[in-house]
Each structure stands twice: as structure tokens, then as C-alpha cells.
Design an enzyme around this catalytic site. Sequence first.
Site, PDB file in Angstrom:
ATOM      1  N   LYS A 195      -4.968  90.155  96.881  1.00  0.00           N
ATOM      2  CA  LYS A 195      -3.768  90.047  96.056  1.00  0.00           C
ATOM      3  C   LYS A 195      -3.053  91.393  96.107  1.00  0.00           C
ATOM      4  O   LYS A 195      -3.611  92.419  95.725  1.00  0.00           O
ATOM      5  CB  LYS A 195      -4.133  89.692  94.614  1.00  0.00           C
ATOM      6  CG  LYS A 195      -2.911  89.615  93.698  1.00  0.00           C
ATOM      7  CD  LYS A 195      -3.263  89.112  92.318  1.00  0.00           C
ATOM      8  CE  LYS A 195      -2.024  89.063  91.428  1.00  0.00           C
ATOM      9  NZ  LYS A 195      -2.335  88.575  90.080  1.00  0.00           N
ATOM     10  N   LYS A 247      -2.367  86.372  98.498  1.00  0.00           N
ATOM     11  CA  LYS A 247      -1.195  86.248  97.642  1.00  0.00           C
ATOM     12  C   LYS A 247      -0.392  87.532  97.676  1.00  0.00           C
ATOM     13  O   LYS A 247      -1.000  88.594  97.539  1.00  0.00           O
ATOM     14  CB  LYS A 247      -1.702  85.977  96.223  1.00  0.00           C
ATOM     15  CG  LYS A 247      -0.629  85.888  95.181  1.00  0.00           C
ATOM     16  CD  LYS A 247      -1.275  85.666  93.852  1.00  0.00           C
ATOM     17  CE  LYS A 247      -0.215  85.727  92.783  1.00  0.00           C
ATOM     18  NZ  LYS A 247      -0.795  85.623  91.478  1.00  0.00           N
ATOM     19  N   TYR A 312       5.086  76.130  93.826  1.00  0.00           N
ATOM     20  CA  TYR A 312       5.898  75.493  92.788  1.00  0.00           C
ATOM     21  C   TYR A 312       6.619  74.265  93.342  1.00  0.00           C
ATOM     22  O   TYR A 312       7.208  73.504  92.594  1.00  0.00           O
ATOM     23  CB  TYR A 312       6.894  76.512  92.199  1.00  0.00           C
ATOM     24  CG  TYR A 312       6.157  77.698  91.586  1.00  0.00           C
ATOM     25  CD1 TYR A 312       5.531  77.579  90.351  1.00  0.00           C
ATOM     26  CD2 TYR A 312       6.018  78.904  92.282  1.00  0.00           C
ATOM     27  CE1 TYR A 312       4.798  78.630  89.814  1.00  0.00           C
ATOM     28  CE2 TYR A 312       5.297  79.962  91.756  1.00  0.00           C
ATOM     29  CZ  TYR A 312       4.690  79.814  90.518  1.00  0.00           C
ATOM     30  OH  TYR A 312       3.955  80.851  90.004  1.00  0.00           O
TER      31      TYR A 312
HETATM   32  C1  PBG Z   1      -1.665  87.579  86.950  1.00  0.00           C
HETATM   33  C2  PBG Z   1      -0.866  86.742  87.907  1.00  0.00           C
HETATM   34  C3  PBG Z   1       0.393  87.042  88.443  1.00  0.00           C
HETATM   35  C4  PBG Z   1       0.737  85.955  89.256  1.00  0.00           C
HETATM   36  C5  PBG Z   1      -0.288  85.043  89.181  1.00  0.00           C
HETATM   37  N1  PBG Z   1      -1.294  85.555  88.360  1.00  0.00           N
HETATM   38  C6  PBG Z   1       1.319  88.154  88.174  1.00  0.00           C
HETATM   39  C7  PBG Z   1       0.970  89.520  88.552  1.00  0.00           C
HETATM   40  O1  PBG Z   1      -0.085  89.815  89.119  1.00  0.00           O
HETATM   41  O2  PBG Z   1       1.799  90.381  88.238  1.00  0.00           O
HETATM   42  C8  PBG Z   1       2.000  85.828  90.041  1.00  0.00           C
HETATM   43  C9  PBG Z   1       2.346  84.441  90.491  1.00  0.00           C
HETATM   44  C10 PBG Z   1       3.728  84.297  90.974  1.00  0.00           C
HETATM   45  O3  PBG Z   1       4.479  85.278  91.139  1.00  0.00           O
HETATM   46  O4  PBG Z   1       4.127  83.144  91.216  1.00  0.00           O
HETATM   47  N2  PBG Z   1      -2.099  86.802  85.848  1.00  0.00           N
END
Ligand code: PBG
Length: 369
Positions: A195, A247, A312
Site C-alpha cells: 500500500k 493499492k 467503486y
Molecule cells: C485506510 C484506507 C484508505 C483507503 C482505504 N483504506 C485511506 C488511506 O490510507 O489514506 C483508501 C481507499 C481509496 O482511496 O479508495 N483506512
Amino acid sequence: MPHLRPRRARRTPAIRELLTQTRLHPRDLVLPVFVKEGLQEPAEIRSMPGVYQHTIASVRDLTEQARDAGLGGIMVFAVPQSRDALGSGATDPDGFFAAAIRAVAQAAEGALVVMSDICLDEFTDHGHCGVLRPDGTIDNDATIDRYAQMAVIHADAGADVVGLSGMMDGQTAEVRAALDDAGLIDTLILSYTAKYASAFYGPFRDAVESTLEGDRRTYQMDPANRREALRALDIEEASGADIVMVKPAGSYLDVLADLAAASSVPVAAYQVSGEYAMIEAASANGWIDRERVIVESLIAIRRAGADVILTYYALEAAAWLAGSRRDALPVNPPVASGSAGRVADAGAGSGRLDEFPAGPIPRADEVGR
Ligand code: PBG
């Protein structure tokens, strides 16, 4: 006269369809949903047109739509009414998040895989994914204890899969041990293995009304780094991750391909809020062909190696996939053009699948891939 003619294989839609290497299926798709405490009516997210914060009642409807559309799963995010330094709300067994998961699990009726987000950022007043030390740095080990408590609550509430998105060291091992100690041996762990500290999460922070100041670069990965994802994969596999994830997806297809080649467990990818927002904004301006860009973006994520895609667009894409050949999409989309068929327009915040002329969706085991 040329004697090698690859265009032969591109001549007709039927030939192209037969020879295509990558297919999308509704069962590969997971719909992320936002449920907000105290909300009376579904509320559209400003920077994610067509995506709503849901009430418990409207997320129940949406789950039924997702189930009937033959999606693979649903991922629940909660937006709580109050926040504090520890993110206390996240570990309240009678709290809102658990109630939302229960509602979704009930409506899923076992036909959809129910996933939930394990992270503190929606629950902390400072907006970080973990608890802080007095000096403002993240207390990694105190944080993963909180994730472990949270995971047990979510699994008890009916989550089949807990999604560990916090990017803390040791979170997977800690959560696995806590689940096992609680007898929750069948709960799967989806590890957000690679991530990245991405600006593509911008609209999500609207969706969960994030209070974060600063950034997450001491725990999320540097977008410039590729090799590190393979180290993370080794650690996550050894720690018991059942599914690993990359991600964002679209700008990280190289990382996804690396993980897909090396992983011994299924690989997921998350097409995040900013990827969605960019497609919506360009489409709204008439600058791109919305349907074709959506399908192409999802196909690219599959082609790079994702077994599972969080998007989405899951409901909308599933409706298209049910109706027609991929090739026919741009010419004759089964969904009314413009926004008529979008999840967006479903007054109660649910996808109006009843308006899609799509036939019943075959299950993966009926049609193969
Ligand atoms: C953290 C989390 C995030 C997203 C999913 N889980 C935000 C982040 O890490 O700042 C982002 C998902 C998206 O942008 O669609 N709980």
C-alpha cells in the site's frame, strides 16, 4: 506482400472474443461501501460522484443489489460520529462498525464475501492509522494490539475477511494470533501488502471525513519503490496472509505484476477513490468515453495479475458484463447512456439493477472463465 499477418486474429468480434486473454467476471469484483453513523439519508460524496455514504438501511439494500448482481464481495468502511486519540470507537463490540457489518452480513446471505476494513484512521481525532506516542510518532506495537481487538469484533459480527490496511509492522501475525485465540480460525486475512503513500486516496478522505493533517509516509510505502513490495510479500505470506493486495492499482501495475508472479496466495488490487474520481471528472466533461475507459481500466488490472479487484464500479461493471460481449460495449452498451444506469442515481443510494436489461448472471462454476 507481408507474410506474417497478426491482424487476422483481430478481424471479427467473434474471433477477438475467442482469442482474448483476459476476461472480467462479476465474481472477481468487490464493492467498497461507506456506512456513516447517525446518517438519515444516503449522502453523495462530493469528490466521488455516484458514490454515497450509506445508512444501515441503505447499505442493506446495496448489499442485496451486490448479491443479486453476482459480485464476489463487499468491503465495509465505517464513518463514526465521534473520534478520539485512541480511536476507541473502533474497538467497541456494540459499536456502529459492528452493527454495520452485521447488517451487511445478514443481507449478503452467504452469497457475497463480506470484508471489513481494519484501521484506526476513521476513528482517531488526529486521522492517523495508529495511536500516537507523546512525541507524535506512531506507536506501532500498541497499534497492532488495537487492530487485533478490532478484527475479533469484526469477525464476530460476520466479516468473512478482515482487510488490514494500516501498514503497521507485524499486523498480520498479531491479528492472526488474536483470531485464532478467539476460535475464529476460519476468518481470512486480506493484507494490504503493498500500500503506497498515494495522492490517489484524496477523495476517500472526503468519504470518511478524514481529519488527517500531514501524511502517512512513515508507514505507507514510497511510490518510487518497487523491490520493497516483494519483501512485503515474503513477510505477509510468512505471517499468514490469505490474500495479498496492491493499492492503488492503475499506477502500480508493475508492482501488481511482480506480486502476481511471485505470490503463492491470491492477489487483489484496489482501484482507489482518485482513480474513480479522475474517470468521472473526465467523463463529465465529455473528454473520454466513460464506459470504455472503466472496462479498459479494470481489464488492465486483471491483465497485470489481479485475481480480485476492489472497485467503486463493481455493481455497474457487473451489469454490463452480464449483458454483452466486451466488444459490443462501446457500440451498444446495455446500460442507458449518461448517468441513468449508475449507482449514483439510485435514489436510496443503491444500484438500480432492476433497470438494467441484464439477464441472470451465470456463476463462475457454470461458465468457467
Ligand atoms: C485506510 C484506507 C484508505 C483507503 C482505504 N483504506 C485511506 C488511506 O490510507 O489514506 C483508501 C481507499 C481509496 O482511496 O479508495 N483506512
